[in-house]
Design a protein around this motif. Sequence first.
Motif, short mmCIF file in Angstrom:
data_model
loop_
_atom_site.label_atom_id
_atom_site.label_comp_id
_atom_site.label_asym_id
_atom_site.label_seq_id
_atom_site.Cartn_x
_atom_site.Cartn_y
_atom_site.Cartn_z
N UNK A 104 0.82 -1.22 0.00
CA UNK A 104 0.00 0.00 0.00
C UNK A 104 0.85 1.26 0.00
N UNK A 105 0.20 2.40 -0.25
CA UNK A 105 0.90 3.67 -0.16
C UNK A 105 1.47 3.85 1.24
N UNK A 106 2.70 4.35 1.32
CA UNK A 106 3.33 4.54 2.62
C UNK A 106 4.01 3.31 3.17
N UNK A 107 4.08 2.24 2.38
CA UNK A 107 4.69 1.00 2.87
C UNK A 107 6.21 1.08 2.92
N UNK A 108 6.79 2.04 2.19
CA UNK A 108 8.24 2.16 2.16
C UNK A 108 8.88 1.67 0.88
N UNK A 109 8.08 1.46 -0.16
CA UNK A 109 8.60 0.89 -1.41
C UNK A 109 9.61 1.82 -2.08
N UNK A 110 9.23 3.07 -2.27
CA UNK A 110 10.16 4.01 -2.92
C UNK A 110 11.36 4.32 -2.05
N UNK A 111 11.17 4.32 -0.73
CA UNK A 111 12.30 4.52 0.18
C UNK A 111 13.30 3.38 0.03
N UNK A 112 12.79 2.16 -0.13
CA UNK A 112 13.67 1.02 -0.36
C UNK A 112 14.50 1.22 -1.62
N UNK A 113 13.87 1.64 -2.70
CA UNK A 113 14.61 1.85 -3.95
C UNK A 113 15.69 2.91 -3.77
N UNK A 114 15.36 3.99 -3.10
CA UNK A 114 16.33 5.05 -2.89
C UNK A 114 17.47 4.59 -1.97
N UNK A 115 17.15 3.75 -1.00
CA UNK A 115 18.20 3.22 -0.13
C UNK A 115 19.13 2.30 -0.91
N UNK A 116 18.58 1.51 -1.82
CA UNK A 116 19.41 0.62 -2.63
C UNK A 116 20.36 1.40 -3.52
N UNK A 117 19.92 2.59 -3.96
CA UNK A 117 20.74 3.40 -4.86
C UNK A 117 21.58 4.44 -4.12
N UNK A 118 21.40 4.54 -2.81
CA UNK A 118 22.22 5.47 -2.04
C UNK A 118 21.67 6.87 -1.93
N UNK B 112 30.21 -4.81 -0.17
CA UNK B 112 29.47 -3.89 0.70
C UNK B 112 29.33 -2.53 0.02
N UNK B 113 28.08 -2.09 -0.19
CA UNK B 113 27.85 -0.78 -0.80
C UNK B 113 26.94 0.09 0.06
N UNK B 114 26.71 -0.34 1.30
CA UNK B 114 25.70 0.28 2.16
C UNK B 114 25.81 1.80 2.22
N UNK B 115 27.01 2.30 2.32
CA UNK B 115 27.19 3.75 2.50
C UNK B 115 27.88 4.42 1.32
N UNK B 116 27.93 3.73 0.20
CA UNK B 116 28.50 4.35 -1.00
C UNK B 116 27.51 5.33 -1.61
N UNK B 117 27.98 6.47 -2.13
CA UNK B 117 27.08 7.39 -2.84
C UNK B 117 26.69 6.80 -4.18
#
Length: 234
Positions: free
Chosen positions: A37-51, A66-71
Amino acid sequence: MALLEVQDLQAGYHDVPILHGLAMRVAEGELVAIVGPNGAGKSTLMKALFGLVRVIAGSVRLDGQEITHLPPERRVPLGLSYVPQVDNVFASLTVEENLEMGAYLAPYEVRPRMEQVLELFPLLRRRLRQRVGTMSGGERQMVAMGRALMLRPRLLLLDEPSAGLAPSMVDALFAQVQAIRRSGVAIVMVEQNARRSLEIADRGYVLASGRTRFEGRGADLASDPEVARLYLGG
């Protein structure tokens, strides 16, 4: 080993977590759908994956690295491409110029890479000189995906690719997503057309309130009565 592996991911904005301990994996050449649903965090997940948003805790690994904190600019050369939902083309430039911009890491390989993209999106071959701002929503989305593919990514992130498209264009877009996957590129796709995306996906994740509520084979999730009742509208 998974191409992409996410463990215990917490990410959000201004130290306010939107994702809470999320885990996922993507294999080589796999199409994975993210729905909810809206607000589930889907787009936030995508942005986190891309930094593009801050990871508060947890890890993101691409092909074991490990790319967790790479720009973002350091993730792209490793094989990661991202097509956001909005502002994903240069509207004042032509189709050809948009595609050329996508090959900025390989300026001497523009033509062969463009030829591969045009084989996937034959309509664009006839529109190379057209300014992208004059194109329909579906055509612009082809340009956006084509430009991302000019980088020859191993993993393509698509955020709501069918948003705002006419129903006739949605069918074409899903066919193109499947063609990209058949070319060997793994895909993570957030999509508002949840049932349809799960039907074509190898696997899917259903998010709610920043957590994974269901995961499994895409076709199984699409036909699951509880998933349908809670998240697919029937």
